[in-house]
Design a protein around this motif. Sequence first.
Motif, PDB file in Angstrom:
ATOM      1  N   THR A  47      55.676  39.473  28.371  1.00  0.00           N
ATOM      2  CA  THR A  47      54.479  39.384  29.185  1.00  0.00           C
ATOM      3  C   THR A  47      54.418  40.547  30.168  1.00  0.00           C
ATOM      4  OG1 THR A  47      54.469  36.977  29.033  1.00  0.00           O
ATOM      5  CG2 THR A  47      53.198  37.958  30.818  1.00  0.00           C
ATOM      6  N   ALA A  48      53.270  41.212  30.221  1.00  0.00           N
ATOM      7  CA  ALA A  48      53.095  42.345  31.133  1.00  0.00           C
ATOM      8  C   ALA A  48      52.717  41.823  32.513  1.00  0.00           C
ATOM      9  CB  ALA A  48      52.012  43.278  30.595  1.00  0.00           C
ATOM     10  N   ASP A  49      53.631  41.941  33.484  1.00  0.00           N
ATOM     11  CA  ASP A  49      53.323  41.448  34.825  1.00  0.00           C
ATOM     12  C   ASP A  49      52.587  42.525  35.616  1.00  0.00           C
ATOM     13  OD1 ASP A  49      55.389  42.923  36.717  1.00  0.00           O
ATOM     14  OD2 ASP A  49      56.468  42.364  34.898  1.00  0.00           O
ATOM     15  N   LEU A  50      51.948  42.088  36.705  1.00  0.00           N
ATOM     16  CA  LEU A  50      51.118  42.986  37.494  1.00  0.00           C
ATOM     17  C   LEU A  50      51.907  44.134  38.106  1.00  0.00           C
ATOM     18  CD1 LEU A  50      48.818  40.393  39.285  1.00  0.00           C
ATOM     19  CD2 LEU A  50      48.222  41.885  37.390  1.00  0.00           C
ATOM     20  N   ASP A  51      53.134  43.879  38.536  1.00  0.00           N
ATOM     21  CA  ASP A  51      53.951  44.931  39.129  1.00  0.00           C
ATOM     22  C   ASP A  51      54.246  46.041  38.119  1.00  0.00           C
ATOM     23  OD1 ASP A  51      53.999  43.671  41.565  1.00  0.00           O
ATOM     24  OD2 ASP A  51      55.955  42.715  41.246  1.00  0.00           O
ATOM     25  N   ALA A 186      45.595  24.296  25.871  1.00  0.00           N
ATOM     26  CA  ALA A 186      44.865  24.154  27.131  1.00  0.00           C
ATOM     27  C   ALA A 186      45.599  24.753  28.315  1.00  0.00           C
ATOM     28  CB  ALA A 186      44.580  22.676  27.390  1.00  0.00           C
ATOM     29  N   ASP A 187      46.916  24.608  28.359  1.00  0.00           N
ATOM     30  CA  ASP A 187      47.645  25.129  29.516  1.00  0.00           C
ATOM     31  C   ASP A 187      47.800  26.643  29.461  1.00  0.00           C
ATOM     32  OD1 ASP A 187      51.101  24.422  28.495  1.00  0.00           O
ATOM     33  OD2 ASP A 187      49.376  25.194  27.405  1.00  0.00           O
ATOM     34  N   ALA A 188      47.274  27.285  28.402  1.00  0.00           N
ATOM     35  CA  ALA A 188      47.358  28.742  28.311  1.00  0.00           C
ATOM     36  C   ALA A 188      46.205  29.426  29.016  1.00  0.00           C
ATOM     37  CB  ALA A 188      47.361  29.171  26.840  1.00  0.00           C
ATOM     38  N   ALA A 189      45.139  28.693  29.360  1.00  0.00           N
ATOM     39  CA  ALA A 189      43.926  29.334  29.863  1.00  0.00           C
ATOM     40  C   ALA A 189      44.188  30.197  31.090  1.00  0.00           C
ATOM     41  CB  ALA A 189      42.873  28.276  30.172  1.00  0.00           C
ATOM     42  N   GLU A 190      44.841  29.626  32.112  1.00  0.00           N
ATOM     43  CA  GLU A 190      45.083  30.391  33.334  1.00  0.00           C
ATOM     44  C   GLU A 190      46.104  31.481  33.104  1.00  0.00           C
ATOM     45  OE1 GLU A 190      46.494  29.705  37.983  1.00  0.00           O
ATOM     46  OE2 GLU A 190      46.150  27.999  36.656  1.00  0.00           O
ATOM     47  N   HIS A 191      47.162  31.160  32.335  1.00  0.00           N
ATOM     48  CA  HIS A 191      48.210  32.142  32.061  1.00  0.00           C
ATOM     49  C   HIS A 191      47.627  33.332  31.322  1.00  0.00           C
ATOM     50  CE1 HIS A 191      52.690  32.746  30.954  1.00  0.00           C
ATOM     51  NE2 HIS A 191      52.033  33.882  30.786  1.00  0.00           N
ATOM     52  N   THR A 192      46.775  33.053  30.300  1.00  0.00           N
ATOM     53  CA  THR A 192      46.198  34.126  29.517  1.00  0.00           C
ATOM     54  C   THR A 192      45.328  35.012  30.380  1.00  0.00           C
ATOM     55  OG1 THR A 192      46.216  32.733  27.550  1.00  0.00           O
ATOM     56  CG2 THR A 192      44.779  34.657  27.499  1.00  0.00           C
ATOM     57  N   ALA A 193      44.574  34.419  31.291  1.00  0.00           N
ATOM     58  CA  ALA A 193      43.685  35.209  32.138  1.00  0.00           C
ATOM     59  C   ALA A 193      44.466  36.225  32.956  1.00  0.00           C
ATOM     60  CB  ALA A 193      42.894  34.287  33.062  1.00  0.00           C
ATOM     61  N   THR A 194      45.626  35.825  33.478  1.00  0.00           N
ATOM     62  CA  THR A 194      46.392  36.748  34.303  1.00  0.00           C
ATOM     63  C   THR A 194      47.162  37.746  33.453  1.00  0.00           C
ATOM     64  OG1 THR A 194      48.271  35.228  34.357  1.00  0.00           O
ATOM     65  CG2 THR A 194      46.667  35.054  36.134  1.00  0.00           C
ATOM     66  N   THR A 195      47.363  37.433  32.164  1.00  0.00           N
ATOM     67  CA  THR A 195      48.123  38.329  31.306  1.00  0.00           C
ATOM     68  C   THR A 195      47.234  39.367  30.651  1.00  0.00           C
ATOM     69  OG1 THR A 195      49.753  36.621  30.846  1.00  0.00           O
ATOM     70  CG2 THR A 195      49.661  38.472  29.313  1.00  0.00           C
ATOM     71  N   VAL A 196      46.210  38.927  29.906  1.00  0.00           N
ATOM     72  CA  VAL A 196      45.407  39.878  29.170  1.00  0.00           C
ATOM     73  C   VAL A 196      44.489  40.666  30.085  1.00  0.00           C
ATOM     74  CG1 VAL A 196      45.482  38.451  27.115  1.00  0.00           C
ATOM     75  CG2 VAL A 196      43.557  38.224  28.657  1.00  0.00           C
ATOM     76  N   ASP A 197      44.193  40.158  31.293  1.00  0.00           N
ATOM     77  CA  ASP A 197      43.348  40.890  32.219  1.00  0.00           C
ATOM     78  C   ASP A 197      44.171  41.663  33.250  1.00  0.00           C
ATOM     79  OD1 ASP A 197      41.130  39.915  30.974  1.00  0.00           O
ATOM     80  OD2 ASP A 197      40.909  38.201  32.294  1.00  0.00           O
ATOM     81  N   ALA A 198      45.495  41.583  33.116  1.00  0.00           N
ATOM     82  CA  ALA A 198      46.340  42.314  34.066  1.00  0.00           C
ATOM     83  C   ALA A 198      46.005  43.791  33.980  1.00  0.00           C
ATOM     84  CB  ALA A 198      47.812  42.090  33.731  1.00  0.00           C
ATOM     85  N   SER A 199      45.604  44.362  35.093  1.00  0.00           N
ATOM     86  CA  SER A 199      45.218  45.768  35.067  1.00  0.00           C
ATOM     87  C   SER A 199      45.427  46.372  36.444  1.00  0.00           C
ATOM     88  CB  SER A 199      43.758  45.933  34.640  1.00  0.00           C
ATOM     89  OG  SER A 199      42.900  45.319  35.578  1.00  0.00           O
ATOM     90  N   ASP A 200      45.424  47.671  36.461  1.00  0.00           N
ATOM     91  CA  ASP A 200      45.515  48.375  37.739  1.00  0.00           C
ATOM     92  C   ASP A 200      44.612  49.588  37.638  1.00  0.00           C
ATOM     93  OD1 ASP A 200      47.044  48.532  40.372  1.00  0.00           O
ATOM     94  OD2 ASP A 200      47.250  50.559  39.599  1.00  0.00           O
ATOM     95  N   SER A 201      43.784  49.785  38.661  1.00  0.00           N
ATOM     96  CA  SER A 201      42.834  50.891  38.646  1.00  0.00           C
ATOM     97  C   SER A 201      43.130  51.835  39.803  1.00  0.00           C
ATOM     98  CB  SER A 201      41.400  50.367  38.761  1.00  0.00           C
ATOM     99  OG  SER A 201      41.072  49.536  37.679  1.00  0.00           O
ATOM    100  N   THR A 202      43.026  53.123  39.526  1.00  0.00           N
ATOM    101  CA  THR A 202      43.186  54.130  40.554  1.00  0.00           C
ATOM    102  C   THR A 202      42.150  55.218  40.340  1.00  0.00           C
ATOM    103  OG1 THR A 202      44.804  55.344  39.227  1.00  0.00           O
ATOM    104  CG2 THR A 202      45.669  53.738  40.781  1.00  0.00           C
ATOM    105  N   GLU A 203      41.821  55.907  41.401  1.00  0.00           N
ATOM    106  CA  GLU A 203      40.910  57.032  41.293  1.00  0.00           C
ATOM    107  C   GLU A 203      41.696  58.328  41.464  1.00  0.00           C
ATOM    108  OE1 GLU A 203      36.614  56.506  42.727  1.00  0.00           O
ATOM    109  OE2 GLU A 203      37.825  55.445  44.204  1.00  0.00           O
ATOM    110  N   GLY A 204      41.235  59.359  40.805  1.00  0.00           N
ATOM    111  CA  GLY A 204      41.910  60.638  40.929  1.00  0.00           C
ATOM    112  C   GLY A 204      41.031  61.770  40.458  1.00  0.00           C
ATOM    113  N   ILE A 205      41.576  62.940  40.480  1.00  0.00           N
ATOM    114  CA  ILE A 205      40.872  64.132  40.010  1.00  0.00           C
ATOM    115  C   ILE A 205      41.778  64.861  39.039  1.00  0.00           C
ATOM    116  CG2 ILE A 205      39.769  66.306  40.650  1.00  0.00           C
ATOM    117  CD1 ILE A 205      39.331  65.200  43.421  1.00  0.00           C
ATOM    118  N   MET A 206      41.280  65.105  37.840  1.00  0.00           N
ATOM    119  CA  MET A 206      42.016  65.916  36.878  1.00  0.00           C
ATOM    120  C   MET A 206      41.709  67.361  37.187  1.00  0.00           C
ATOM    121  SD  MET A 206      41.432  63.799  33.393  1.00  0.00           S
ATOM    122  CE  MET A 206      41.774  62.041  33.306  1.00  0.00           C
ATOM    123  N   GLU A 207      42.686  68.051  37.763  1.00  0.00           N
ATOM    124  CA  GLU A 207      42.420  69.428  38.174  1.00  0.00           C
ATOM    125  C   GLU A 207      43.663  70.290  38.007  1.00  0.00           C
ATOM    126  OE1 GLU A 207      41.181  69.273  42.191  1.00  0.00           O
ATOM    127  OE2 GLU A 207      43.084  68.539  42.939  1.00  0.00           O
TER     128      GLU A 207
END
Length: 207
Positions: A47-51, A186-207
């Motif tokens: 499982t891919a955790d948020l950290d 049924a007990d996978a609903a919340e777990h799946t949401a935090t797993t498959v939607d686990a993401s991290d966004s950052t802004e930057g400049i390719m330069e």
Amino acid sequence: MPMPTEEGVSRLVAGLVAGRGFDLEGVEVSTAAGQTRVRVIVDSDETADLDSIAELSSEVSARLDEADDEFGGVRYLLEVTTPGVDRPLTADRHWRRARGRKVRVRLRPGVTPPEPGLPTSFEARAGALDGDRIALVLGGKRAPHLVTVGLGDIERAVVEVEFASPNARELELTGGVASGRPPAGADAAEHTATTVDASDSTEGIME
């Protein structure tokens, strides 16, 4: 001003992704309202955790920011995320990770279904992968039984979201949900949401 390409981003980040123990499942680059979005899709046996996603995102962002020989001055929004459940099962590792989950399978034209009366598009529960053949549990909760299908005979297959737990016999035939993956039911609903939607966004400049 050069724009980032999916091939270029893939080449730049593949080593970082592998070094973190992930598989690079894809890169998507899109532009809307003057904003370039770079989406890096990764997965792993565990499982891919948020950290872990956040740490990988920071490394990917730094690598892209250093890529001045590839891109010049392009502002971008980077998103590092795991696949959604509707990601097609196209590689052996996808089937291994889908074990125990309900899948929708569509056979290639001209392929005979694994049992009489079964249409060429059907629901099943993914079982064990053996070489180039995948075991599938048909019959649902009432009459679960195993069949096998050649991977080359499958035109498309995706994991389906479930809101009811499979019975014990179904899971027994599949060999159980793959280690490190969300539980089926049924007990996978919340777990799946935090797993498959686990993401991290950052802004930057390719330069």
